[in-house]
Design a protein around this motif. Structure first.
Motif, PDB file in Angstrom:
ATOM      1  N   SER A  63      45.330  38.881  37.959  1.00 16.78           N
ATOM      2  CA  SER A  63      44.420  39.996  38.285  1.00 16.78           C
ATOM      3  C   SER A  63      43.343  39.325  39.028  1.00 16.78           C
ATOM      4  N   CYS A  64      42.845  38.396  38.596  1.00 15.99           N
ATOM      5  CA  CYS A  64      41.620  37.638  39.321  1.00 15.99           C
ATOM      6  C   CYS A  64      42.126  37.170  40.613  1.00 15.99           C
ATOM      7  N   TYR A  65      43.300  36.534  40.695  1.00 25.32           N
ATOM      8  CA  TYR A  65      43.778  35.883  41.928  1.00 25.32           C
ATOM      9  C   TYR A  65      44.035  37.133  43.024  1.00 25.32           C
ATOM     10  N   ALA A  66      44.602  38.151  42.473  1.00 22.11           N
ATOM     11  CA  ALA A  66      44.834  39.332  43.225  1.00 22.11           C
ATOM     12  C   ALA A  66      43.438  40.023  44.073  1.00 22.11           C
ATOM     13  N   VAL A  67      42.635  40.046  43.162  1.00 24.89           N
ATOM     14  CA  VAL A  67      41.114  40.514  43.646  1.00 24.89           C
ATOM     15  C   VAL A  67      40.459  39.568  44.609  1.00 24.89           C
ATOM     16  N   ASN A  68      40.499  38.189  44.024  1.00 26.86           N
ATOM     17  CA  ASN A  68      40.016  37.244  44.866  1.00 26.86           C
ATOM     18  C   ASN A  68      40.736  37.241  46.211  1.00 26.86           C
ATOM     19  N   ARG A  70      42.236  39.716  47.947  1.00 29.10           N
ATOM     20  CA  ARG A  70      42.125  41.108  48.497  1.00 29.10           C
ATOM     21  C   ARG A  70      40.507  41.083  49.357  1.00 29.10           C
ATOM     22  N   ASN A  71      39.643  40.550  48.577  1.00 29.59           N
ATOM     23  CA  ASN A  71      38.112  40.489  48.986  1.00 29.59           C
ATOM     24  C   ASN A  71      37.879  39.246  49.919  1.00 29.59           C
TER      25      ASN A  71
END
Length: 79
Positions: A63-68, A70-71
């Motif tokens: 999840s953290c990898y995906a958020v980073n 995406r942003n």
């Protein structure tokens, strides 16, 4: 490899305790006070908790990898 006292203090300790006798082999000493099934169930519970922790940790990592990702703002570098 030699066994025995290597220095003066060790020799003194060996001489002091050479004649000591210990009798700790009573019937109570040979019987375990903890049930083996209790130990195994505790180990199983700990393993299940740790497995759950690893699963949650992996999901949080994704999840953290995906958020980073995406942003992230990528800028092209002029060549």
């Amino acid at each position: 490899m030699a066994i025995g006292a290597r220095d003066f203090i060790d020799r003194l300790l060996v001489e002091k305790y050479a004649q000591e006798k210990v009798d700790n082999h009573s019937d109570d000493a040979l019987v375990s006070r903890i049930d083996a099934d209790d130990i195994m169930s505790t180990m199983n519970k700990f393993a299940n908790n740790y497995r759950g922790f690893l699963d949650i940790s992996a999901k949080v990592n994704i999840s953290c990898y995906a958020v980073n990702a995406r942003n992230a703002k990528y800028q092209s570098i002029p060549v």
